[in-house]
Design a protein around this motif. Sequence first.
Motif, short mmCIF file in Angstrom:
data_model
loop_
_atom_site.label_atom_id
_atom_site.label_comp_id
_atom_site.label_asym_id
_atom_site.label_seq_id
_atom_site.Cartn_x
_atom_site.Cartn_y
_atom_site.Cartn_z
N TYR A 108 33.68 61.55 102.34
CA TYR A 108 32.88 62.69 102.64
C TYR A 108 32.52 63.31 100.98
CZ TYR A 108 30.60 67.05 103.85
OH TYR A 108 29.52 68.22 103.82
N GLY A 109 31.33 63.23 100.73
CA GLY A 109 31.03 64.01 99.47
C GLY A 109 31.47 63.31 97.94
N CYS A 110 31.69 61.87 98.49
CA CYS A 110 31.84 61.26 97.12
C CYS A 110 30.37 60.88 96.58
CB CYS A 110 32.59 59.92 97.31
SG CYS A 110 34.22 60.11 97.94
N SER A 111 29.80 61.88 95.85
CA SER A 111 28.69 61.68 95.33
C SER A 111 28.21 60.91 94.56
CB SER A 111 27.82 63.02 95.14
OG SER A 111 28.76 63.67 93.98
N SER A 112 29.19 60.18 93.64
CA SER A 112 28.83 59.14 92.56
C SER A 112 29.20 57.63 93.41
CB SER A 112 29.91 59.46 91.58
OG SER A 112 29.37 60.60 90.68
N LEU A 113 29.53 57.60 94.27
CA LEU A 113 29.99 56.28 94.96
C LEU A 113 28.56 55.60 94.96
CD1 LEU A 113 32.24 54.53 95.88
CD2 LEU A 113 32.11 55.54 98.24
N ASP A 114 28.09 54.63 94.48
CA ASP A 114 27.13 53.94 94.56
C ASP A 114 27.13 52.63 95.40
OD1 ASP A 114 28.36 52.17 92.88
OD2 ASP A 114 27.06 53.02 91.20
N SER A 115 28.47 52.00 95.64
CA SER A 115 28.35 50.67 96.42
C SER A 115 29.86 50.88 97.30
CB SER A 115 28.02 49.50 95.77
OG SER A 115 29.03 49.32 94.75
N ILE A 116 29.96 50.19 98.08
CA ILE A 116 31.35 49.60 98.84
C ILE A 116 30.98 48.48 99.74
CG2 ILE A 116 30.84 51.54 100.98
CD1 ILE A 116 33.85 52.19 100.63
N VAL A 117 32.21 47.82 100.02
CA VAL A 117 32.45 46.56 100.69
C VAL A 117 33.21 47.18 101.61
CG1 VAL A 117 33.00 44.38 100.76
CG2 VAL A 117 31.70 45.00 98.84
N ILE A 118 32.61 47.22 102.96
CA ILE A 118 33.70 47.29 104.12
C ILE A 118 34.13 46.23 104.69
CG2 ILE A 118 33.76 48.31 106.34
CD1 ILE A 118 31.54 50.44 105.58
N PRO A 119 35.48 45.94 104.47
CA PRO A 119 36.12 44.71 104.99
C PRO A 119 35.67 44.19 106.70
CG PRO A 119 37.72 45.96 103.78
CD PRO A 119 36.64 46.90 104.40
#
Length: 810
Positions: free
Chosen positions: A545-556
């Motif tokens: 929540y609120g990780c405002s700089s996270l631009d991408s993530i790969v969900i396994p």
Amino acid sequence: MKKLLFNSIYSLCFCCMAVLLSFGLTACSNDELAEYKDDTVGGVKTFTSFTATLVDVAGTRAYLDAEASNGIRRVHWEQGDVISVYSDINPALKEFVLTGLDENGVGTFTGEKIMGNKFYAVFAPDKEITVDVSDPGVVYMNSTVYGNMMADQGNAATFTAPMAAVTTGNSFFFQQISGLVKITIGNIHQVDDLFFMGNKSETIGEKYFVDMSEDKPVLKLAEGANTVGFGQFIPNLDDKFVSVYYVLPPMVFENGFLLGISGVDAQGNKFEIDKSYNSRFEVKAGGIYSFKMVDVAAEIEAQGSDEIIAFADPIVKQICVENWDTNKDGELSYAEAATVTDIDQKFRKNTDIKSFNELQFFTGLTTIGEQAFLGCSSLTSIEIYEGVTSIGNYAFGYCSNLTGIRIPKGMASIGYGAFVDCNSLTSIVIPRNVNYIDSYAFNSCNSLHSIKVDKNNGYYDSRNNCNAIIETESNILIMGCASTIVPENVTSIGEAAFSDCSSLTSFVVSKNVTTIGRWAFAGCTSLTNIVLPENLNTIGNNAFYGCSSLDSIVIPESVTCIGDSAFESCSSLDSIVIPESLTSVSDFVFNDCRSLGSIVFPESVVSIGDHAFGGCCSLTSIEIPEGVTSIGDSAFKGCNSLTSIVIPEGVTSIGDNAFYGCSNLTSIVIPDGVKSIGEWAFGDCSALVRVEIPESLMVIGEAAFAHCTSLINLVIPDGVTSIGSFAFSECSNLTNFVIPEGVTSIGDAAFSWCTNLTSLTCLAVNPPALFRYVFYNMSGTIYVPAASVEAYKAAAGWKDYASQIQAIPG
């Protein structure tokens, strides 16, 4: 160890009691004790349970009766007792747990089936026991302390010492394999340390084993065992005379021994005493050896009890004098400080105090209570008295300038949010006695770069210099910082472990982590990249929540559960691929992800939760999989760039506010099977021109199409029975509308401000229940069945529009 040596008065009392406990080994009712012949191992016995009877013995083992009989107290088994059993055939330890206890103190222990010719048993609660597989006659007991000791206060005494047994028959005979020293001390408030060493430098080793090779087990020191250990003492004592205990393995001190003790006396003075006994001293298994210090006050000199404390901070002095200056001399003495047992919230939210190192002289304190220094934002340093054992909830919360704090070695518990937002703290050391750290204890300590746990702590560790706190038994990482490296044997990232760590920029979660707890990385506003392991299966509520700089993530693909709000307000996240392993998209999971322009759904998804994609204002189109049956409340609320959406045939309900504020959505097809459209479901969809509604629809919710100012035409199916309040309010481009025959109620202001509605036809023979302002500011004609015109004009609500009511033409 350098200690002050005083001329002390001791009297020595010695007594030795052999302690023997007998166990009867019997078969459980469903698996009788069996004997059979085996060509390889000879006669073999098997069993899955046995009964254990404890005879009257001196004060050892579990807990004691309140009433003593002839100076002897009866020992009882207690719930949770576990006996570890192994055999000459099977050296793997089998745990037998107390499953029954009758009125005569006979316990029944039950476990897995075990077989063998010769059996060995150890009772050592909470100790790590290891069998030497090359020699089953040896069992290692890896611990620095035996058992659990409490102050001997009248009728309350608890002690657990190691005992062991060997048998080839059907009975175990447990024998205590250690000795016990009891030291009685007078005029004492607190014990800080105690040590026991032979005068020829014989020491009590922390590495030890039980030799089971003979009929009677013997406790022996392992080779290289040279660390003083096994000490048991009580940190806080209030009685005139109290007992402190020390557990010893059987051994001989040829030239006697040195006994040392340090602490605080009843007057609050610190003391440190060494006393040497010069005669031969032999410790025997089961022996109890008593030593008595007559009176600590007679052994030490007064240490300035009337001296005045020189406070560095005048504001701190003012508060202390106002509250605890008992002789009203305008100063605070060491003696006055020593009488304070609770500082309450006298310093709470005082933004002027800067240092309070004199807190170390408040020797009556055992607890820093809840919110004691909450919001003391100018406080830079504080020295806590060594006797303090707990820090309460928010005790130092929001002390934003506190640069360092030494947690006393006697500390046992650290409360919820105890150091929350202490963002000037750079390092933390958790002492060995801490056994409880509550959630958020160090939350938002953004400058932390060094986190260490004392290597002797049995509950927590910072293995491999990982700069984190790990719960040892569960392998859960409960607290980390920007410099944390997650060890490979960690299986879970705990609740709020890295929350509000604004200096964290990237992170790799180790391969064996299967769970990321709720709020684990919430508020990590500088986090741009995180690598999740292939074995991960759960991402908890609000995890990012609120990780405002996270631009991408790969969900396994291994992930089977993503909790509510897991990625809410990740405003830089621009795309997401939902893995095939998921069947539902949780509530708020991507709510307010304003940069999210692309979502790939797997066919496995069957439901979209409340607010799942609310506020995703960059989302232009979305294709919902065929298997989805429900779209939750506010699922796409505020997706004001969304121009098209395909709702699959399987959907049966559209939740409240589901597409509210999708101001660029121009058309939508609601599939057959949908029975209800929730409140404000398409409210404020100002560009919506065309809506296809299925025959299956029965309920149009409150304000379902309110403020759809571009909507020109809408056909309501015959199955609809109710139209909610404000359902079509301010649909200013609607020119005509037909209300089906089955409608029985029309809510408040349902067609208010439909200023271009020139005709509205209601097919119901009986006037539907009409609430307030239904046709407010609508000047068009209301057509009803010819036979019902007069009924409509006379009906409640309808009569207000009698002049507009006419018969349906033709």
